[in-house]
Design a protein around this motif. Structure first.
Motif, PDB file in Angstrom:
ATOM      1  N   PHE B  42      26.143 -12.798 -52.423  1.00 40.53           N
ATOM      2  CA  PHE B  42      27.551 -12.628 -52.049  1.00 40.53           C
ATOM      3  C   PHE B  42      28.018 -13.791 -51.165  1.00 40.53           C
ATOM      4  CE2 PHE B  42      30.801 -10.335 -49.383  1.00 40.53           C
ATOM      5  CZ  PHE B  42      31.702 -10.108 -50.396  1.00 40.53           C
ATOM      6  N   GLY B  44      28.923 -13.700 -47.953  1.00 43.29           N
ATOM      7  CA  GLY B  44      30.072 -13.353 -47.122  1.00 43.29           C
ATOM      8  C   GLY B  44      29.797 -13.265 -45.633  1.00 43.29           C
ATOM      9  N   CYS B  45      28.607 -12.799 -45.253  1.00 44.59           N
ATOM     10  CA  CYS B  45      28.380 -12.573 -43.822  1.00 44.59           C
ATOM     11  C   CYS B  45      28.115 -13.869 -43.082  1.00 44.59           C
ATOM     12  CB  CYS B  45      27.244 -11.579 -43.598  1.00 44.59           C
ATOM     13  SG  CYS B  45      25.586 -12.274 -43.817  1.00 44.59           S
ATOM     14  N   ARG B  46      27.640 -14.878 -43.769  1.00 45.84           N
ATOM     15  CA  ARG B  46      27.392 -16.223 -43.249  1.00 45.84           C
ATOM     16  C   ARG B  46      26.241 -16.279 -42.252  1.00 45.84           C
ATOM     17  NH1 ARG B  46      29.486 -18.555 -47.079  1.00 45.84           N
ATOM     18  NH2 ARG B  46      29.695 -20.537 -46.016  1.00 45.84           N
ATOM     19  N   ILE B  49      23.161 -18.952 -42.956  1.00 44.99           N
ATOM     20  CA  ILE B  49      23.441 -20.387 -43.103  1.00 44.99           C
ATOM     21  C   ILE B  49      22.237 -21.232 -42.675  1.00 44.99           C
ATOM     22  CG2 ILE B  49      25.964 -20.472 -43.019  1.00 44.99           C
ATOM     23  CD1 ILE B  49      25.739 -20.745 -39.979  1.00 44.99           C
ATOM     24  N   ARG B  57      28.002 -29.771 -44.097  1.00 48.15           N
ATOM     25  CA  ARG B  57      28.340 -28.478 -43.505  1.00 48.15           C
ATOM     26  C   ARG B  57      27.214 -27.476 -43.803  1.00 48.15           C
ATOM     27  NH1 ARG B  57      33.189 -26.572 -43.263  1.00 48.15           N
ATOM     28  NH2 ARG B  57      34.254 -28.349 -44.154  1.00 48.15           N
ATOM     29  N   PRO B  58      26.981 -26.516 -42.908  1.00 47.65           N
ATOM     30  CA  PRO B  58      25.938 -25.528 -43.192  1.00 47.65           C
ATOM     31  C   PRO B  58      26.269 -24.745 -44.469  1.00 47.65           C
ATOM     32  CG  PRO B  58      26.817 -25.264 -40.961  1.00 47.65           C
ATOM     33  CD  PRO B  58      27.695 -26.240 -41.659  1.00 47.65           C
ATOM     34  N   VAL B  59      25.243 -24.388 -45.227  1.00 45.55           N
ATOM     35  CA  VAL B  59      25.474 -23.607 -46.447  1.00 45.55           C
ATOM     36  C   VAL B  59      24.675 -22.307 -46.376  1.00 45.55           C
ATOM     37  CG1 VAL B  59      25.944 -25.605 -47.908  1.00 45.55           C
ATOM     38  CG2 VAL B  59      23.620 -24.750 -47.717  1.00 45.55           C
ATOM     39  N   THR B  60      25.133 -21.316 -47.124  1.00 45.38           N
ATOM     40  CA  THR B  60      24.420 -20.033 -47.108  1.00 45.38           C
ATOM     41  C   THR B  60      23.173 -20.147 -47.982  1.00 45.38           C
ATOM     42  OG1 THR B  60      26.071 -19.388 -48.751  1.00 45.38           O
ATOM     43  CG2 THR B  60      26.268 -18.424 -46.573  1.00 45.38           C
ATOM     44  N   THR B  63      22.912 -18.106 -51.409  1.00 47.56           N
ATOM     45  CA  THR B  63      23.630 -18.482 -52.629  1.00 47.56           C
ATOM     46  C   THR B  63      23.209 -19.853 -53.156  1.00 47.56           C
ATOM     47  OG1 THR B  63      25.380 -19.513 -51.337  1.00 47.56           O
ATOM     48  CG2 THR B  63      25.717 -17.216 -51.948  1.00 47.56           C
ATOM     49  N   THR B  64      22.500 -20.616 -52.338  1.00 50.39           N
ATOM     50  CA  THR B  64      22.216 -21.993 -52.735  1.00 50.39           C
ATOM     51  C   THR B  64      20.902 -22.097 -53.498  1.00 50.39           C
ATOM     52  OG1 THR B  64      23.348 -22.680 -50.736  1.00 50.39           O
ATOM     53  CG2 THR B  64      22.061 -24.365 -51.880  1.00 50.39           C
ATOM     54  N   PRO B  65      20.947 -22.545 -54.746  1.00 47.96           N
ATOM     55  CA  PRO B  65      19.699 -22.730 -55.493  1.00 47.96           C
ATOM     56  C   PRO B  65      18.947 -23.958 -54.986  1.00 47.96           C
ATOM     57  CG  PRO B  65      21.609 -23.234 -56.889  1.00 47.96           C
ATOM     58  CD  PRO B  65      22.134 -22.873 -55.545  1.00 47.96           C
ATOM     59  N   LEU B  82      26.193 -20.766 -34.197  1.00 53.58           N
ATOM     60  CA  LEU B  82      27.148 -20.249 -35.182  1.00 53.58           C
ATOM     61  C   LEU B  82      26.838 -18.795 -35.504  1.00 53.58           C
ATOM     62  CD1 LEU B  82      27.523 -23.240 -37.681  1.00 53.58           C
ATOM     63  CD2 LEU B  82      29.281 -22.315 -36.193  1.00 53.58           C
TER      64      LEU B  82
END
Lengths: 592, 346
Positions: B42, B44-46, B49, B57-60, B63-65, B82
């Motif tokens: 999803f 969404g909650c972040r 990260i 920028r930080p990524v979740t 979701t990141t393959p 953060l």
């Protein structure tokens, strides 16, 4: 050779229609018939609905071209038409007091029109009008003479970058998508223009829908897509109607559909109406919306070029980006890249609004200074007040202070000072604007339009807004400015999509350049006199004649006083509506 | 296979693995709220990260393959800062009534607030206020505790295939609700309750029956149908107060309304514990031996008088496959008729 005919162009964009364009057109039809002009000149007398030419503030604009001489009238209403027909067309004596003035010409002189070059000159509802100005020639060239790779190379060389806001190189995007192997690919035109006050894309579609269709078809050929979508706001009924008509005409002419222009290339375009969500302008939310899901962004990577609509490689380009494409192909990449700066090529359309004399739609070469836009094209600040700042890039953008108006308008320069080109909103602010209030206005918008998916955007922007709200109400805390900066930066770093990542920009840039205004609010003063809760209205006894006008105007009964003696405002009862200030003829009401 | 490094440790994982899953394989903890291993990511909650070299920028991580040669950092002062902001933001819009919350002790949000030591909150402001109103006897929705992680929405559509709830409204007013904000009217499987990381969704019958203290967990098999889902009974003072299912079971932790909420019979005074035989118009408790003898005698008598085809057998879906097999064998071989059927044959 001079054209002996008569041509009348009537501005029939949304602005023109709202100002009475349709009635003006009817009046012309009637008057021309009455005067027998139609009969005497025959087919040589034509009337054209044309799209927006930018200066909507002066609508209805009407061009009267007789014997090759063009005169433009402004503020035309239906009841003015008989005189124009009689005096101009019959007596050959243009109605000089209704003609556009110098400011109209100044407005246009510094502009360089590429995307808008045919807007306002051709009838958007007639494909022949577009073809007459070399329309669809670029498509012919591409399909018959160029390979997809060569097409991409031209766009890459031209330096065209995404006009929707992010400024990603268009040719590179196409190239990546072309390189992804897939049976099905899509191209999407993002016409979900949602920034408050922005109407660039609407005007392009209303004024020249075929340029967008042609650009999109070229893009589809380049990446290897056979289906395209135009995602357009349902709030743009005229644009939708003209787009539908244009699609129909293009299909009929074999410029869309199976085996376009007799080649092996097939491509068609579907229209998907947006339901009024700002976030759907974000590409992944837009894709979700087309798929029938709630418009909520998805995390990137994977990017749409790899996995987009229904998981297939998808290119999403903005309206203005696509409308540039046919002109680039027709005139060459060198012609396009001759405009602009080293990294920002070509022109950009801006919606110039706010406290500027000539507000409207403008197209300027990248690298023009803000000063040239505001003073040469915009004609300066309304009522000749002092410029305070320019807000660019809409709710995702930032404020550039008056001291920096010599800055060049291009992707890099604006980013350097904490703002963005964005989709092209440009709001001019003067000395009467409160910067804290401006930041609050934009944040109210982004907070309300946040999709609610991620925490920093959903709750973070709400908390930012609450802090701004208490500052403008005089309840700010000493630590609030630092808290705004801290939270603003965290929301930028941690949010999922472009909406949250840019929503704090108006706050952060106003703090950066107008910190003193924030500090003044914390001390209980709004320097611009905008924030009601920080205002006090009082009567200057030496000017007050005791006429009682303010007393009668006051809806709260806060003003007392005897006739012909100075009055008084009770600050406890005063609701700070400003009615007394407006009504006093002697400037005896003060506020601070 | 893709090779990458996470916090300096190298790992090779199959293509398509997310950074989060790769990190978990290395036993590197990354906090999550909206992530659920059985549901699509999803983001969404972040909370999850991470920093990836080359991406500003930080990524979740959920979701990141992974990509070849990727260098991931899962914890840094910036990331932890953060995460703390995110938690404070969530808690600024939360009732924070853990003292009386059904999920206390079993709440992901509470755990994270504990680990991040959030005693004070820099962000204070309006809180969402909703009335509780559902009339159903199974699911309690306290939407003020909802953190909009979307797990309930996903489990309802991805696992259960029902789609009874979804996101509605925008901005701060965004909420999860049934269409048109009607009362919840679904199959009440309670899958949403099972995946909720906070106290927003709970079982109505769990209320005030006990939280984590003094709970004995008893693993058993659901007796409602032949599927045989693994369930865990939460027993407090010899009373079943809750039924859950563990993720590593063959039913993957998923249950239906009966298995999850249909446990009231266990302690019901109306529950039958011995066979009954009607004698002189009244049911009387008898031993199993007496009941079986009585049944055998009656079946024999009927078979003798009217023939085996006058008897039919109807089996139950609550029996196991083996029991159903035995039952048909009994009807066919012992009674001598093919009149045998099963309530779930349709």
């Amino acid at each position: 050779m001079k054209d002996k005919g008569i041509r009348i162009n009537i501005c029939m964009g949304t602005g023109g229609i709202a100002a009475g364009g349709a009635q003006v057109m009817e009046a012309f039809k009637k008057e021309l018939r009455k005067a027998g002009i139609k009969a005497s000149v025959g087919k040589r007398c034509t009337m054209h609905k044309v799209g927006c030419r930018g200066l909507c503030a002066k609508d209805v604009l009407v061009d009267v071209v007789k014997d090759g001489n063009k005169f433009t009238y402004q503020f035309i209403q239906a009841d003015m038409v008989p005189r124009i027909v009689q005096q101009h067309l019959i007596e050959n004596n243009p109605v000089s007091e209704w003609l556009v003035g110098e400011d109209y010409h100044n407005f246009h002189n510094k502009q360089v029109k590429v995307v808008l070059s045919d807007c306002g000159n051709i009838d958007p509802e007639d494909i022949e009008a577009y073809i007459k100005v070399k329309g669809y020639e670029a498509l012919k060239t591409v399909l018959k003479k160029l390979t997809p790779e060569k097409t991409i190379e031209i766009i890459k060389k031209s330096g065209l970058r995404g006009r929707g806001g992010a400024g990603f190189p268009t040719g590179t995007k196409w190239e990546i998508c072309r390189g992804v192997e897939a049976e099905q690919k899509y191209i999407i035109c993002n016409a979900d223009e949602g920034d408050p006050g922005a109407f660039m894309d609407r005007s392009v579609i209303e004024g020249n829908p075929h340029a967008v269709i042609e650009g999109m078809t070229i893009g589809a050929y380049a990446i290897g897509a056979d289906i395209g979508y135009v995602y357009i706001r349902a709030e743009y009924p005229l644009a939708v109607e003209r787009l539908k008509l244009a699609l129909k005409q293009a299909r009929k002419k074999k410029l869309l559909g199976k085996n376009i222009l007799g080649t092996k290339f097939s491509f068609d375009i579907k229209i998907k109406l947006g339901a009024g969500a700002f976030v759907c302008g974000e590409e992944t939310a837009l894709i979700a919306s087309i798929e029938g899901e709630r418009g909520m962004p998805r995390a990137k990577p994977p990017f749409p070029v790899h996995s987009g609509l229904w998981g297939k490689p998808t290119v999403i380009n903005n309206v203005e980006t696509l409308a540039n494409v046919p002109y680039i192909i027709r005139n060459g990449d060198k012609w396009f890249s001759s405009y602009g700066t080293e990294k920002s090529k070509g022109t950009k359309v801006f919606a110039l609004t706010g406290k500027v004399k000539n507000s409207g739609l403008i197209e300027v070469p990248m690298g023009i200074t803000l000063k040239e836009i505001i003073y040469d094209i915009g004609g300066g600040i309304e009522n000749d007040k002092a410029l305070k700042a320019v807000q660019t890039g809409g709710p995702s953008g930032g404020c550039i202070p008056a001291g920096m108006v010599d800055i060049k308008v291009d992707y890099e320069s604006l980013a350097q000072v904490g703002s963005i080109v964005g989709s092209g909103g440009m709001i001019v602010l003067d000395e009467d604007d409160c910067m804290v209030n401006v930041a609050k206005y934009f944040l109210q918008f982004t907070q309300a339009e946040s999709c609610g998916k991620c925490v920093p955007c959903r709750i973070g922007t709400k908390r930012l807004l609450e802090i701004l709200d208490r500052i403008t109400k005089g309840n700010g805390k000493e630590t609030d400015i630092e808290l705004l900066e801290k939270l603003g930066n965290d929301v930028k770093s941690a949010s999922l999509c472009g909406l949250g990542q840019t929503a704090p920009n108006p706050v952060l840039s106003t703090i950066k350049y107008f910190r003193h205004e924030y500090e003044a609010h914390l001390k209980g003063k709004c320097p611009a006199g905008v924030c009601k809760d920080l205002l006090t209205y009082y009567i200057l006894e030496e000017f007050c004649k005791g006429c009682g006008a303010c007393m009668r105007a006051c809806p709260a009964g806060a003003i007392t006083g005897e006739r012909k003696k100075p009055h008084k405002i009770d600050p406890e009862i005063c609701i700070k509506c400003g009615a007394c200030f407006e009504v006093c003829k002697f400037k005896a009401v003060g506020k601070e | 296979m893709v090779k990458l490094t996470i916090d300096g440790k190298t790992i090779t994982v199959p293509k398509g693995t997310t950074v989060l899953d790769a990190a978990r394989k290395l036993d590197i903890p990354i906090p999550t709220l909206c992530h659920h291993p059985k549901l699509t990511p999803f983001g969404g909650c972040r909370m999850c990260i991470v920093e990836i070299k080359g991406i500003p920028r930080p990524v979740t991580s959920c979701t990141t393959p992974v990509t070849e040669g990727m260098e991931v950092i899962t914890s840094s002062p910036r990331l932890e800062d953060l995460r703390k902001t995110i938690l404070e933001l969530i808690l600024s819009d939360h009732p924070n009534d853990c003292m009386v919350c059904e999920r206390a002790g079993d709440c992901t949000l509470q755990e994270l607030a504990y680990f991040y030591g959030i005693k004070e909150n820099r962000f204070q402001g309006e809180r969402r206020r909703y009335e509780k109103r559902d009339g159903n006897p199974f699911i309690e929705r306290d939407m003020e505790k909802c953190i909009l992680c979307g797990r309930c929405v996903k489990v309802c559509s991805e696992v259960q295939g029902v789609g009874a709830i979804d996101f509605a409204y925008r901005g701060f007013n965004a909420k999860i609700c049934p269409p048109y904000e009607h009362d919840l009217d679904c199959e009440f499987c309670g899958q949403c309750v099972a995946v909720c990381p906070t106290g927003a969704l709970t079982g109505k019958m769990w209320a005030l029956k006990g939280r984590q203290k003094e709970i004995k967990e008893v693993d058993t098999v659901c007796a409602y149908c032949g599927t045989g889902c693994n369930i865990t009974l939460h027993v407090r003072r010899n009373e079943v107060v809750r039924v859950t299912s563990k993720e590593n079971t063959w039913n993957e932790g998923w249950l239906c309304v009966k298995g999850r909420f249909g446990y009231k019979f266990i302690n019901s005074p109306d529950r039958l514990k011995t066979p009954l035989i009607k004698k002189r118009g009244k049911f009387k408790e008898v031993s199993w031996e007496e009941a079986l003898d009585y049944t055998a005698k009656k079946l024999n008598a009927i078979k003798k008088k009217y023939g085996p085809d006058s008897i039919g057998g109807l089996s139950s879906a609550r029996c196991t496959t083996e029991e159903n097999y035995l039952f048909q064998k009994f009807i066919r071989a012992v009674i001598g008729t093919n009149n045998v059927d099963h309530c779930a044959r349709l």
